[in-house]
Design an enzyme around this catalytic site. Structure first.
Site, mmCIF file in Angstrom:
data_model
loop_
_atom_site.group_PDB
_atom_site.id
_atom_site.type_symbol
_atom_site.label_atom_id
_atom_site.label_comp_id
_atom_site.label_asym_id
_atom_site.label_seq_id
_atom_site.Cartn_x
_atom_site.Cartn_y
_atom_site.Cartn_z
ATOM 1 N N SER A 6 48.746 -27.615 18.857
ATOM 2 C CA SER A 6 48.691 -26.163 18.752
ATOM 3 C C SER A 6 50.020 -25.649 19.265
ATOM 4 C CB SER A 6 47.533 -25.592 19.559
ATOM 5 O OG SER A 6 47.395 -26.309 20.736
ATOM 6 N N CYS A 7 50.654 -24.865 18.447
ATOM 7 C CA CYS A 7 51.940 -24.348 18.874
ATOM 8 C C CYS A 7 51.729 -22.935 19.355
ATOM 9 C CB CYS A 7 52.924 -24.350 17.729
ATOM 10 S SG CYS A 7 52.148 -23.938 16.194
ATOM 11 N N VAL A 8 52.052 -22.724 20.606
ATOM 12 C CA VAL A 8 51.916 -21.386 21.137
ATOM 13 C C VAL A 8 53.310 -20.879 21.372
ATOM 14 C CG1 VAL A 8 51.293 -20.139 23.211
ATOM 15 C CG2 VAL A 8 49.626 -21.552 22.087
#
Lengths: 409, 100
Positions: free
Chosen positions: B98-100
């Site tokens: 998950s790229c935040v």
């Protein structure tokens, strides 16, 4: 006369209008910027409003103040983009033609997407702080709150400014300590991630800080609904967490315009080449910032770094040359950690946040992944930089491409 | 990196147990990997795994929930705990980031 059309006069659209007007001849290129709102919000400032650190007037200015002369600024709702025919339809019937289109329509909160979130407790005991209305309502609530369970929840990924909810709980810890009721306030941080943040080293550093400040983290919680009667949030796998006050990052989505135009994914983000920043489907359409689906943070710093790459590539595209600038996903976030201190993280598509100094290797003045007073001053100063340098597309003494110099592996 | 034997084949896996080479995957391997997670694969599971393999590039729980195969609740019921992480492993693709 050739035409560049920019949709959205937020951080990205404003920077592009400034850069392009400076570069392109007024006799050859017409630049038009369209937005539905007249007010420019300094969104990083919303976080400080609930705690009385900033007031509304600290975070708002007229959008028109930042648009150079020679750019046609239209305040109008956009009905639809027709990328097959290089046209944009505005509400009221006006049709704009373009040679190149830059979409910078951002992302917004969509509380409607979670059942019960906008129920009877909305802005009574449930608040967001990603809108000016939410931030102000929460400020009023905190003024008289006697304590209880404060739950900070993130509804969905990705979301704008991924460190903001962490900063929020750090500032809440400080605020309630100073009010003298910290012992009566139970702060819980509920996230769909497996820890405080996505990348290992930042997660460890921030996780330890949360523990130190007596903030409970509940990971892997994917919000299904909010129960206003029982005052609990429920996850898809049936977990329940009770709250007295719920502060939430609602589901984030790209603008409805993108859905209406059939150009977005499940969350209305536009499929975009993560290196060139051009639409995957249309050669004369570029996407800047939160509106795109590029796999990096949705944040102003990313928009700023990406704008330099987009500018170079657009210049190449205009001249019919190969696009040579590559965006590396560079993001840079100040993290307020409370009591006058802050941290800072600097990363890109490939490199997770590492410890070190920024922007000058070995000197700083900012300490990466460290908790210092200097980092906090950086954040405080940044508001001035944002209004006076960044939006106007002027040079800042930081590189758009992330540097490994000054970082420790 | 480590080696693990699934369905009689020795395969390279990451420290988290994800296949290094998704092209080596087959349904027999999936069944054995699922057993390790305490899951007995049904046709429904396989339909989800197919969707996951085909959409590896942009996978989210929401996207699976909009697939028409299962809703999000159903996805959690099929792969309890962390549906995206577990189903990606069984589908033989890389661990979702998950790229935040």
């Amino acid at each position: 006369m050739k035409k560049i059309l920019i949709l959205g006069a937020g951080t990205g659209g404003t920077i592009m209008a400034n850069k392009l007007r400076k570069e392109l001849s007024r006799d050859e290129w017409e630049i038009t910027l369209v937005d539905k709102h007249k007010t420019h919000y300094y969104q990083p400032g919303f976080l400080f409003i609930p705690f009385g650190i900033y007031k509304e007037q600290d975070v708002i200015k007229p959008k028109a103040d930042f648009i150079p002369s020679g750019v046609k600024l239209l305040f109008n709702e956009i009905e639809k983009i027709d990328p097959e025919n290089n046209k944009v339809f505005l509400e009221g019937g006006q049709i704009l033609q373009y040679d190149f289109l830059i979409i910078a329509t951002g992302t917004r909160t969509s509380p409607e997407d979670t059942p019960g979130l906008k129920g009877e407790l909305w802005y009574k005991e449930i608040f967001d702080f990603y809108t000016i209305e939410g931030a102000l309502a929460l400020k009023e609530f905190f003024e008289t709150w006697q304590g209880g369970r404060l739950v900070m929840n993130i509804a969905e990924l990705p979301f704008k400014c991924p460190v903001a909810p962490l900063e929020f709980v750090f500032l809440a810890d400080e605020f309630f300590t100073k009010v003298g009721i910290r012992d009566k306030v139970d702060i819980t941080y509920v996230t769909p991630l497996s820890g405080a943040f996505t990348k290992p080293r930042a997660t460890k550093m921030l996780g330890e800080l949360l523990q130190e400040k007596n903030i409970t983290v509940i990971p892997d919680f994917y919000l299904e609904s909010v129960d206003n009667k029982e005052k609990v949030i429920r996850s898809y796998d049936g977990k329940e967490i009770p709250f007295d006050v719920l502060t939430i990052v609602p589901v984030n989505k790209g603008d409805e315009l993108i859905a209406r135009s059939g150009m977005g994914d499940d969350l209305n983000y536009i499929p975009t080449d993560k290196n060139t920043l051009r639409s995957e489907k249309y050669e004369n359409v570029f996407v800047l910032g939160d509106a795109s689906n590029i796999p990096t943070s949705k944040a102003g710093s990313v928009v700023h770094f990406a704008s330099e790459v987009l500018f170079k590539n657009l210049m190449c595209a205009i001249k019919g040359r190969k696009m040579r600038a590559h965006f590396d996903g560079h993001a840079n976030c100040y993290i307020e950690t409370g009591f006058g201190k802050g941290s800072i993280i600097d990363f890109n598509y490939e490199t997770e946040p590492l410890a070190g100094n920024y922007p000058l290797p070995g000197i700083g003045p900012f300490g990466l992944l460290q908790n210092t007073k200097m980092n906090h001053y950086g954040k405080v100063l940044f508001r001035w930089i944002y209004w006076h340098i960044l939006l106007k597309g002027k040079e800042l003494p930081v590189e758009s491409e992330m540097s490994m110099a000054g970082k420790k592996k | 990196m480590a080696q693990k034997t699934y369905a009689g084949k020795s395969l390279e896996v990451t420290d988290d147990g994800y296949l290094v080479d998704p092209s080596k995957w087959n349904e027999e391997i999936a069944k054995e990997m699922a057993k390790e997670e305490g899951i007995e694969l049904t046709d429904k599971h396989f339909a989800v795994l197919k969707f996951i393999r085909e959409n590896e590039a942009s996978l989210t729980i929401r996207k699976v929930g909009n697939s028409g195969i299962v809703d999000i609740k159903g996805f959690y019921a099929l792969f309890p705990g962390g549906p995206l992480k577990i189903s990606s492993k069984i589908a033989g693709i890389r661990k979702p980031t998950s790229c935040v």
